[in-house]
Design a protein around this motif. Structure first.
Motif, PDB file in Angstrom:
ATOM      1  N   ARG A 119       0.878  -1.237   0.123  1.00 30.08           N
ATOM      2  CA  ARG A 119       0.066   0.031   0.036  1.00 30.08           C
ATOM      3  C   ARG A 119       0.974   1.349   0.132  1.00 30.08           C
ATOM      4  NH1 ARG A 119      -4.449  -2.765   0.362  1.00 30.08           N
ATOM      5  NH2 ARG A 119      -4.655  -4.366   1.928  1.00 30.08           N
ATOM      6  N   GLU A 120       2.104   1.140   0.215  1.00 29.17           N
ATOM      7  CA  GLU A 120       3.181   2.339   0.421  1.00 29.17           C
ATOM      8  C   GLU A 120       4.296   2.018  -0.359  1.00 29.17           C
ATOM      9  OE1 GLU A 120       3.197   2.886   4.385  1.00 29.17           O
ATOM     10  OE2 GLU A 120       4.495   1.152   4.925  1.00 29.17           O
ATOM     11  N   GLY A 121       4.894   3.196  -0.741  1.00 28.06           N
ATOM     12  CA  GLY A 121       6.289   3.032  -1.231  1.00 28.06           C
ATOM     13  C   GLY A 121       6.303   2.701  -2.803  1.00 28.06           C
ATOM     14  N   ARG A 122       7.466   3.228  -3.206  1.00 29.27           N
ATOM     15  CA  ARG A 122       7.507   2.889  -4.786  1.00 29.27           C
ATOM     16  C   ARG A 122       8.663   2.262  -5.085  1.00 29.27           C
ATOM     17  NH1 ARG A 122      10.771   5.700  -7.586  1.00 29.27           N
ATOM     18  NH2 ARG A 122      10.098   4.909  -9.523  1.00 29.27           N
ATOM     19  N   GLY A 123       8.597   1.276  -6.399  1.00 29.71           N
ATOM     20  CA  GLY A 123       9.733   0.652  -6.655  1.00 29.71           C
ATOM     21  C   GLY A 123      10.046  -0.684  -6.030  1.00 29.71           C
ATOM     22  N   VAL A 124      11.188  -1.114  -6.045  1.00 29.57           N
ATOM     23  CA  VAL A 124      11.691  -2.218  -5.628  1.00 29.57           C
ATOM     24  C   VAL A 124      11.124  -2.438  -4.030  1.00 29.57           C
ATOM     25  CG1 VAL A 124      13.606  -3.666  -4.916  1.00 29.57           C
ATOM     26  CG2 VAL A 124      13.641  -2.854  -7.392  1.00 29.57           C
ATOM     27  N   TRP A 125      11.664  -1.538  -3.299  1.00 24.92           N
ATOM     28  CA  TRP A 125      11.350  -1.462  -1.868  1.00 24.92           C
ATOM     29  C   TRP A 125       9.740  -1.272  -1.421  1.00 24.92           C
ATOM     30  CZ3 TRP A 125      15.073  -3.818   0.539  1.00 24.92           C
ATOM     31  CH2 TRP A 125      16.239  -3.972  -0.141  1.00 24.92           C
ATOM     32  N   ARG A 126       8.844  -1.151  -2.387  1.00 18.89           N
ATOM     33  CA  ARG A 126       7.477  -1.197  -1.883  1.00 18.89           C
ATOM     34  C   ARG A 126       7.033  -2.706  -1.740  1.00 18.89           C
ATOM     35  NH1 ARG A 126       2.523   0.831  -3.437  1.00 18.89           N
ATOM     36  NH2 ARG A 126       1.021  -0.529  -4.187  1.00 18.89           N
TER      37      ARG A 126
ATOM     38  N   THR B 206      10.953  -8.548  -8.256  1.00 16.20           N
ATOM     39  CA  THR B 206       9.934  -7.358  -8.185  1.00 16.20           C
ATOM     40  C   THR B 206       9.236  -7.202  -9.538  1.00 16.20           C
ATOM     41  OG1 THR B 206      11.451  -5.737  -8.121  1.00 16.20           O
ATOM     42  CG2 THR B 206      11.017  -6.513  -5.914  1.00 16.20           C
ATOM     43  N   MET B 207       9.856  -7.364 -10.500  1.00 10.06           N
ATOM     44  CA  MET B 207       9.165  -7.349 -11.857  1.00 10.06           C
ATOM     45  C   MET B 207       7.953  -8.049 -11.890  1.00 10.06           C
ATOM     46  SD  MET B 207      12.406  -7.030 -14.384  1.00 10.06           S
ATOM     47  CE  MET B 207      13.085  -8.696 -14.290  1.00 10.06           C
ATOM     48  N   GLY B 208       8.091  -9.071 -11.264  1.00 16.22           N
ATOM     49  CA  GLY B 208       6.571  -9.949 -11.375  1.00 16.22           C
ATOM     50  C   GLY B 208       5.468  -9.348 -10.373  1.00 16.22           C
ATOM     51  N   TYR B 209       6.136  -8.804  -9.290  1.00 14.28           N
ATOM     52  CA  TYR B 209       4.909  -8.150  -8.415  1.00 14.28           C
ATOM     53  C   TYR B 209       4.495  -6.856  -9.103  1.00 14.28           C
ATOM     54  CZ  TYR B 209       5.919 -10.957  -4.561  1.00 14.28           C
ATOM     55  OH  TYR B 209       6.068 -12.032  -3.668  1.00 14.28           O
ATOM     56  N   GLU B 210       5.414  -6.419  -9.843  1.00 12.37           N
ATOM     57  CA  GLU B 210       4.846  -5.112 -10.473  1.00 12.37           C
ATOM     58  C   GLU B 210       3.780  -5.349 -11.727  1.00 12.37           C
ATOM     59  OE1 GLU B 210       7.909  -2.222 -11.473  1.00 12.37           O
ATOM     60  OE2 GLU B 210       8.833  -1.887  -9.591  1.00 12.37           O
ATOM     61  N   LEU B 211       4.406  -6.389 -12.380  1.00 11.30           N
ATOM     62  CA  LEU B 211       3.435  -6.689 -13.555  1.00 11.30           C
ATOM     63  C   LEU B 211       1.970  -6.840 -13.303  1.00 11.30           C
ATOM     64  CD1 LEU B 211       4.995  -9.111 -16.085  1.00 11.30           C
ATOM     65  CD2 LEU B 211       4.789  -6.487 -16.366  1.00 11.30           C
ATOM     66  N   PHE B 212       1.871  -7.629 -11.840  1.00  7.31           N
ATOM     67  CA  PHE B 212       0.497  -7.954 -11.315  1.00  7.31           C
ATOM     68  C   PHE B 212      -0.250  -6.698 -11.096  1.00  7.31           C
ATOM     69  CE2 PHE B 212      -2.164  -8.498  -7.591  1.00  7.31           C
ATOM     70  CZ  PHE B 212      -3.042  -9.396  -8.008  1.00  7.31           C
ATOM     71  N   GLU B 213       0.390  -5.626 -10.200  1.00 10.09           N
ATOM     72  CA  GLU B 213       0.071  -4.325  -9.843  1.00 10.09           C
ATOM     73  C   GLU B 213      -0.440  -3.421 -11.232  1.00 10.09           C
ATOM     74  OE1 GLU B 213       0.231  -2.855  -5.825  1.00 10.09           O
ATOM     75  OE2 GLU B 213       2.331  -2.985  -6.426  1.00 10.09           O
TER      76      GLU B 213
END
Ligand SMILES: *Cc1c(COP(=O)(O)O)cnc(C)c1O
Length: 393
Positions: free
Chosen positions: A46-53, A210-217
């Motif tokens: 719910r917070e932060g951006r990029g890898v460390w989200r 984190t690329m996999g998590y980002e794709l989902f979002e």
């Protein structure tokens, strides 16, 4: 508290203590980081951006330990003109070129350098075909650690210059990344270097996942049908697959998975050859050559892991010629306005082949990865771009 439960060898399952610097297992296998995901069921970032989200599924809990330059959180952009040309309904570009140091290597190095410093390393070393060098140099500098870099002497000029500009110790080698790797392995003990080579430490994969998590979002809570990924050492392919597994165990997705496609250059295609042969490992590729420097990896520590992912996903492995991937840089530039790296551009001719043979259908939602910025390859691409300009004059 972070949620790491154990580090385990991907080959023999042997367990290691999470709190120590570690390279490969005694058996030579790469080490995988495992988490207590049962306690994360229901968690969503719910917070932060990029890898460390995605910190709850990363091995750090104290944010002050993080070594960051602002990596990840890259855009997923549609490519409507190319999609129409190819007869696809949905075609996306995950544009990694805007990362610090101009490539997705930043995602891996923020994790590797953060963990290496936390666990006591002072001097880091890496063999690199190009962009890993630039990323390590930058993150090591940020962390106040020494970086020792071994790269082939014919790497793109940007890679050679960026490591000097960030104060690393650099050795240019008359050979390939595998020769550079041997030099690091031979000297690291005497020099006190910690080796952050691809898959020879556990954390670069954690950053790339984190690329996999980002794709989902990025897609509003779903995964695509097909992912095309330009493959060298394979950390991104392995990392994304690991992310999907974690997402399922946290209840984000079911057992469905994208089909993963490994794209390589014809002049260095060990994974494509091994996949076609039904082999579990990919032997050393003799006389590796391609202008897509990130794909010039004749032997990968994680070859067996990549092949496992490709098969489990019902994916494919495709080799494309240098002429076709360079032409694709110009084609994507002139249709969609993105200036891709040669590696990322290689996905386009590969996609054409998969559409032609029926593997990719018009209704499939497709993501291609541009793993680096075209601006890092001006010297490599200049001849083709000048020739293009002349033809169109
Ligand atoms: C390193 C690199 C690759 C290959 O990435 P792996 O995850 O090691 O397979 C692809 N493209 C670019 C631009 C790279 O720098």
């Amino acid at each position: 508290m972070n949620h790491v439960t154990s580090l385990n060898c991907k080959r023999c399952e042997r367990a290691f203590e999470p709190g120590t610097l570690i390279n490969l297992c005694h058996c030579g296998g790469p080490i995988e980081v495992r988490y207590d995901l049962e306690h994360l069921v229901g968690w969503r970032p719910r917070e932060g951006r990029g890898v460390w989200r995605y910190r709850p599924v990363l091995p750090i809990d104290d944010p002050s330990e993080i070594v960051s330059l602002g990596e990840g959180g890259t855009p997923l952009e549609s490519m409507p003109t190319l999609a129409a040309t190819l007869g696809l309904e949905r075609l996306w570009l995950k544009e990694e070129g805007g990362n610090p140091t101009g490539s997705f290597k930043a995602r891996g190095m923020t994790l590797a350098v953060t963990m290496a410093r936390k666990l006591g390393a002072k001097k880091l070393a890496v063999p690199s075909a190009g962009n890993a060098a630039g990323a390590l140099a930058a993150y090591a500098r940020r962390a106040g650690l020494e970086a020792h870099i071994f790269m082939p002497k014919d790497v793109p000029e940007a890679n050679r210059l960026e490591v000097i500009a960030t104060g690393a110790h650099v050795t240019l080698v008359d050979g390939l990344i595998t020769d550079c790797g041997k030099m690091v392995a031979e000297r690291k003990e005497a020099e006190g270097w910690f080796d952050v080579s691809t898959l020879k430490e556990p954390y670069r994969v954690e950053g790339k996942k984190t690329m996999g998590y980002e794709l989902f979002e990025d897609l509003g809570g779903r995964l695509p049908d097909v992912i095309l990924y330009p493959t060298g050492g394979g950390t991104g392919l392995i990392g994304m697959w690991k992310a999907f597994d974690e997402m399922q165990r946290m209840g984000w997705i079911g057992p469905e998975r994208p089909r993963m496609v490994s794209v390589q250059a014809e002049g260095c295609a060990p994974i494509v050859k091994a996949f076609a042969a039904g082999a579990d490992e990919a032997p050393y590729w003799e006389d590796a050559h391609t202008c897509a420097a990130g794909l010039r990896v004749p032997k990968a520590v994680g070859d067996f892991w990549m092949l496992e992912v490709l098969r489990a996903s019902e994916g494919r492995a495709v080799a494309v010629s240098d002429a076709d991937l360079v032409a694709a840089v110009l084609e994507v530039g002139c249709t969609e306005g993105f200036f891709l790296s040669p590696e990322g551009a290689a996905c386009l001719p590969a996609l054409r082949e998969l559409i032609a043979d029926g593997t990719v259908r018009s209704t499939d939602e497709v993501v291609v990865f541009n793993t680096g910025s075209g601006f890092k390859y001006l010297d490599v691409l200049a001849p083709a771009i000048e020739a293009f300009a002349e033809r169109n004059a």
